[in-house]
Design an enzyme around this catalytic site. Sequence first.
Site, PDB file in Angstrom:
ATOM      1  CG  PHE A  12      -0.521   0.206   2.514  1.00  0.00           C
ATOM      2  CD1 PHE A  12      -0.348  -0.840   3.403  1.00  0.00           C
ATOM      3  CD2 PHE A  12      -0.223   1.486   2.945  1.00  0.00           C
ATOM      4  CE1 PHE A  12       0.092  -0.613   4.687  1.00  0.00           C
ATOM      5  CE2 PHE A  12       0.233   1.720   4.230  1.00  0.00           C
ATOM      6  CZ  PHE A  12       0.400   0.670   5.095  1.00  0.00           C
ATOM      7  CG  ASP A  32       5.167  -6.749  -3.786  1.00  0.00           C
ATOM      8  OD1 ASP A  32       4.956  -5.658  -3.231  1.00  0.00           O
ATOM      9  OD2 ASP A  32       4.912  -7.851  -3.241  1.00  0.00           O
ATOM     10  N   GLY A  37       1.712  -7.904  -0.810  1.00  0.00           N
ATOM     11  CA  GLY A  37       1.339  -6.929  -1.842  1.00  0.00           C
ATOM     12  C   GLY A  37       0.260  -7.511  -2.736  1.00  0.00           C
ATOM     13  CG  LEU A  75       8.791   1.290   0.700  1.00  0.00           C
ATOM     14  CD1 LEU A  75       9.961   1.971   0.028  1.00  0.00           C
ATOM     15  CD2 LEU A  75       7.488   1.866   0.135  1.00  0.00           C
ATOM     16  CE1 TYR A 147       7.569  -3.142  11.582  1.00  0.00           C
ATOM     17  CE2 TYR A 147       7.991  -4.551   9.696  1.00  0.00           C
ATOM     18  CZ  TYR A 147       7.639  -3.325  10.220  1.00  0.00           C
ATOM     19  OH  TYR A 147       7.370  -2.268   9.372  1.00  0.00           O
ATOM     20  CE  LYS A 151      10.973  -2.837   7.960  1.00  0.00           C
ATOM     21  NZ  LYS A 151      11.248  -2.445   6.571  1.00  0.00           N
TER      22      LYS A 151
HETATM   23  O1  LIG Z   1      -8.389  -4.323  15.560  1.00  0.00           O
HETATM   24  C1  LIG Z   1      -7.495  -3.752  16.204  1.00  0.00           C
HETATM   25  C2  LIG Z   1      -6.174  -3.564  15.693  1.00  0.00           C
HETATM   26  C3  LIG Z   1      -5.232  -2.911  16.459  1.00  0.00           C
HETATM   27  N1  LIG Z   1      -5.578  -2.441  17.690  1.00  0.00           N
HETATM   28  C4  LIG Z   1      -4.603  -1.678  18.482  1.00  0.00           C
HETATM   29  O2  LIG Z   1      -4.326  -0.467  17.791  1.00  0.00           O
HETATM   30  C5  LIG Z   1      -2.978  -0.082  17.999  1.00  0.00           C
HETATM   31  C6  LIG Z   1      -2.333   0.082  16.610  1.00  0.00           C
HETATM   32  O3  LIG Z   1      -2.222  -1.204  16.052  1.00  0.00           O
HETATM   33  P1  LIG Z   1      -1.803  -1.425  14.495  1.00  0.00           P
HETATM   34  O4  LIG Z   1      -1.799  -2.877  14.263  1.00  0.00           O
HETATM   35  O5  LIG Z   1      -2.632  -0.579  13.627  1.00  0.00           O
HETATM   36  O6  LIG Z   1      -0.348  -0.858  14.345  1.00  0.00           O
HETATM   37  P2  LIG Z   1       0.921  -0.897  15.351  1.00  0.00           P
HETATM   38  O7  LIG Z   1       0.961   0.445  15.987  1.00  0.00           O
HETATM   39  O8  LIG Z   1       0.854  -2.085  16.219  1.00  0.00           O
HETATM   40  O9  LIG Z   1       2.136  -1.062  14.321  1.00  0.00           O
HETATM   41  C7  LIG Z   1       2.074  -0.227  13.211  1.00  0.00           C
HETATM   42  O10 LIG Z   1       2.853   0.907  13.417  1.00  0.00           O
HETATM   43  C8  LIG Z   1       4.235   0.829  13.127  1.00  0.00           C
HETATM   44  C9  LIG Z   1       4.456   0.238  11.764  1.00  0.00           C
HETATM   45  O11 LIG Z   1       5.828   0.150  11.408  1.00  0.00           O
HETATM   46  C10 LIG Z   1       3.880  -1.117  11.762  1.00  0.00           C
HETATM   47  O12 LIG Z   1       4.124  -1.668  10.480  1.00  0.00           O
HETATM   48  C11 LIG Z   1       2.405  -1.005  11.975  1.00  0.00           C
HETATM   49  O13 LIG Z   1       1.879  -2.314  12.091  1.00  0.00           O
HETATM   50  C12 LIG Z   1      -2.324  -1.182  18.826  1.00  0.00           C
HETATM   51  O14 LIG Z   1      -2.329  -0.799  20.192  1.00  0.00           O
HETATM   52  C13 LIG Z   1      -3.265  -2.370  18.639  1.00  0.00           C
HETATM   53  O15 LIG Z   1      -3.264  -3.242  19.754  1.00  0.00           O
HETATM   54  C14 LIG Z   1      -6.859  -2.606  18.216  1.00  0.00           C
HETATM   55  O16 LIG Z   1      -7.135  -2.175  19.331  1.00  0.00           O
HETATM   56  N2  LIG Z   1      -7.780  -3.266  17.458  1.00  0.00           N
END
Ligand SMILES: O=c1ccn([C@@H]2O[C@H](COP(=O)(O)OP(=O)(O)O[C@H]3OC[C@@H](O)[C@H](O)[C@H]3O)[C@@H](O)[C@H]2O)c(=O)[nH]1
Length: 319
Positions: A12, A32, A37, A75, A147, A151
């Site tokens: 994305f 990719d 992807g 990426l 991850y 990274k």
């Molecule tokens: O359905 C959901 C999904 C996520 N969450 C919460 O929302 C917050 C954000 O979660 P996400 O999965 O969207 O993203 P994260 O912050 O964990 O990691 C993200 O940010 C850094 C990037 O480099 C990562 O690739 C990306 O996954 C977390 O606290 C997670 O526990 C929920 O509460 N419900």
Amino acid sequence: MLPVLVTGGAGFLGSHLIRILLERNYRVIAIDSLWTGSLDSIANIQDHPNFTFLRHDVTLPFTGIINDVSQIYHLACPASPKHFVKNPIDILNKCFQGTKNVLDFAVKCNARVLLASTSEVYGDPLVYPQAESYYGNVNPFGPRSCYDEGKRVAEAMAYAFRLENNLDIRIGRIFNAYVPGMLPSDGRVVPNFISAAIGQKDMQIAGDGNARRCFQYVGDCVLGLYTLMQSSCLSPVNIGCDDEISIANLAQLINDIVSRKTASAPVDVLFTEKSDDDPFRRRPEISMAKEKLQWQPRVGLRDGLEMTVNWFLAFLAAI
Ligand SMILES: O=c1ccn([C@@H]2O[C@H](COP(=O)(O)OP(=O)(O)O[C@H]3OC[C@@H](O)[C@H](O)[C@H]3O)[C@@H](O)[C@H]2O)c(=O)[nH]1
């Protein structure tokens, strides 16, 4: 003019980055593996005269795949936490071997490389906001270590190539980005909440909803990466929005937007178990990007979510 290579070009972020490169008359080669992807993300640029797509996994050598490039945006790596527990070994290999193959190829082409790093290199930060000088608080033996540490080793690899081969490196630490085009199955919070609200299903909040994040719109993010590539900034730079919101308030905001657009009732919220090492608060310090790149995010969260919800409604109506 030599082409620019975008690894993870069907992802994305990659697909949106390619669009701004094509608008600037670059010739672009995207590779990719299509692990995470999707060709759908590049469907409307496949026929562009300056665009070539090659299915290739960066963990395999580039020999014979591409001859010469001027710049590489690297990426390629799954970035949704749902993959961290499913495919940790593949993610570590993507971060290590994939990055090494990209940097070896860059040395061969004498190309400038931008490594898409992540806010996850800060782990579950103990310092707020996180400046680039913060070394982080990372668990090397946990569900996100593939991850987070992957990274970090990618950044260490970039540093080593700059030291040993004088490679021209740029590093962008990307904070939470959201995009019209993220698939409902992506697993991250924004697509999850929008899909739940549109599908009239409960939103699931991991923990008590007090976790906080800063969400940047994809257009701001890829412009930040492009600007970083053109710059002379040789150390890592945070690319993110510094406008914090709690996950509970994000749920409320998305409920409001979707309810208004679909004349449906707001959905309920369920509170579930938070996974280990899931950062509590994450907020970038972005003064380096502002000063050295003259870049900062422009799209506010409500406006960005309105555009993202519009995309989801159109996508779901078309399937
Ligand atoms: O359905 C959901 C999904 C996520 N969450 C919460 O929302 C917050 C954000 O979660 P996400 O999965 O969207 O993203 P994260 O912050 O964990 O990691 C993200 O940010 C850094 C990037 O480099 C990562 O690739 C990306 O996954 C977390 O606290 C997670 O526990 C929920 O509460 N419900």
